[in-house]
Design an enzyme around this catalytic site. Structure first.
Site, PDB file in Angstrom:
ATOM      1  N   CYS A  99       0.840  -1.201   0.000  1.00 33.50           N
ATOM      2  CA  CYS A  99       0.000   0.000   0.000  1.00 33.50           C
ATOM      3  C   CYS A  99       0.879   1.256   0.000  1.00 33.50           C
ATOM      4  O   CYS A  99       0.675   2.174  -0.798  1.00 33.50           O
ATOM      5  CB  CYS A  99      -0.929  -0.035   1.217  1.00 33.50           C
ATOM      6  N   CYS A 100       1.904   1.284   0.885  1.00 35.82           N
ATOM      7  CA  CYS A 100       2.820   2.432   0.914  1.00 35.82           C
ATOM      8  C   CYS A 100       3.563   2.558  -0.411  1.00 35.82           C
ATOM      9  O   CYS A 100       3.784   3.664  -0.899  1.00 35.82           O
ATOM     10  CB  CYS A 100       3.845   2.287   2.037  1.00 35.82           C
ATOM     11  N   CYS A 103      -0.963   8.388   7.547  1.00 31.68           N
ATOM     12  CA  CYS A 103      -2.335   8.083   7.123  1.00 31.68           C
ATOM     13  C   CYS A 103      -3.149   7.635   8.340  1.00 31.68           C
ATOM     14  O   CYS A 103      -2.619   6.953   9.225  1.00 31.68           O
ATOM     15  CB  CYS A 103      -2.312   6.946   6.117  1.00 31.68           C
ATOM     16  N   CYS A 132      -3.087   3.947   9.721  1.00 31.29           N
ATOM     17  CA  CYS A 132      -1.810   3.429  10.210  1.00 31.29           C
ATOM     18  C   CYS A 132      -1.188   4.327  11.274  1.00 31.29           C
ATOM     19  O   CYS A 132       0.018   4.236  11.520  1.00 31.29           O
ATOM     20  CB  CYS A 132      -0.842   3.260   9.043  1.00 31.29           C
ATOM     21  N   CYS A 172       7.816   4.294   5.582  1.00 36.03           N
ATOM     22  CA  CYS A 172       6.937   3.956   4.462  1.00 36.03           C
ATOM     23  C   CYS A 172       7.711   3.707   3.176  1.00 36.03           C
ATOM     24  O   CYS A 172       7.121   3.442   2.133  1.00 36.03           O
ATOM     25  CB  CYS A 172       5.901   5.055   4.250  1.00 36.03           C
TER      26      CYS A 172
HETATM   27  S1  SF4 Z   1       0.595   4.575   5.720  1.00 39.77           S
HETATM   28 FE1  SF4 Z   1      -1.010   2.982   5.664  1.00 39.77          FE
HETATM   29  S2  SF4 Z   1      -2.719   3.792   4.437  1.00 39.77           S
HETATM   30 FE2  SF4 Z   1      -0.908   5.120   4.098  1.00 39.77          FE
HETATM   31  S3  SF4 Z   1      -0.006   4.355   2.247  1.00 39.77           S
HETATM   32 FE3  SF4 Z   1       1.046   3.297   3.948  1.00 39.77          FE
HETATM   33  S4  SF4 Z   1      -0.136   1.397   4.369  1.00 39.77           S
HETATM   34 FE4  SF4 Z   1      -1.376   2.736   3.015  1.00 39.77          FE
END
Ligand code: SF4
Length: 237
Positions: free
Chosen positions: A119-120, A202, A205, A228
């Site tokens: 996701c990151c 975010c 998280c 991240c």
């Molecule tokens: S911090 Fe969490 S929601 Fe944001 S990009 Fe990374 S995994 Fe995705």
């Protein structure tokens, strides 16, 4: 426009020259060396707010951007508006290719629950790579005392992951330095800091932490994850 390429030797010299320099002196050096091919990424953390205040005085034309993953807190996006109004600058919002709805539909739900690394990567690293293309240097707000990896960073360093120079003006600052600066200059900051969030990313998280806890304990809480993927520090061989 000619691009400015800086060799490893020049980076070493720059670090020697900038030893003991203030954050503003480091930023001024970066502007002299690289503007208009200098850019800055910010997630509007307390450190980023300090740098925005400094840049507004030193060179408000430096392009500043935010990686808008679609999962940021409303307070963070409101802070962007306040900073823009206060300093008369624009902070670009850079979004991933897919909206949150499209992304979650493609993966059968929110990937931050099952694979935060991916996701990151998709929502931060890929847009960052796109944002840095064509630039020679970027400014980051990391501090040496935040994590063991960040402790190894240099004020000026080659960023092998993204293929440009990275300048870290606040590297030697402490958390106390940051808050002193914000207060002294009445810089707008994220109200979540006053509600137990020392580090803000975010919303899925990021958690509030108890007073005195590690600053990044609320990021990806309950996992080993602390970064991240934007700030990769190459360990000396
Ligand atoms: S911090 Fe969490 S929601 Fe944001 S990009 Fe990374 S995994 Fe995705």
């Amino acid at each position: 426009m000619d691009r400015r390429v800086i060799s490893a030797e020049k980076i070493r010299t720059a670090n020697r020259q900038l030893e003991g320099a203030t954050a503003q002196e480091i930023l001024r050096w970066a502007v002299q060396q690289f503007h208009p091919h200098l850019t800055m990424a910010t997630a509007f953390g307390a450190e980023g707010c300090c740098l925005i205040q400094m840049l507004a005085e030193i060179e408000p034309g430096v392009r500043v951007f935010n990686l808008d993953t679609g999962y940021q807190f409303a307070e963070t996006l409101e802070l962007r508006e306040r900073l823009q109004q206060r300093y008369g600058i624009e902070v670009e919002l850079l979004r991933p290719e897919l909206t949150v709805a499209e992304y979650e539909a493609r993966h059968g739900g929110p990937l931050y629950r099952t694979d935060p690394g991916q996701c990151c990567h998709d929502r931060k690293v890929v847009p960052l790579r796109r944002a840095l293309a064509g630039y020679d240097a970027w400014v980051s707000a990391i501090r040496r005392d935040q994590t063991a990896d960040r402790a190894l960073a240099e004020v000026v360093q080659a960023d092998g992951k993204f293929g440009l120079v990275k300048v870290n003006p606040l590297l030697n600052w402490t958390r106390r330095d940051v808050w002193r600066f914000l207060a002294a200059h009445d810089v707008p900051y994220n109200p979540l800091h006053d509600r137990g969030f020392p580090s803000i990313g975010c919303w899925p998280c990021t958690r509030a932490v108890a007073a005195g806890a590690d600053e990044r304990a609320g990021r990806w809480a309950g996992t080993d994850r602390k970064e991240c993927g934007l700030h990769v520090i190459e360990r000396p061989g």
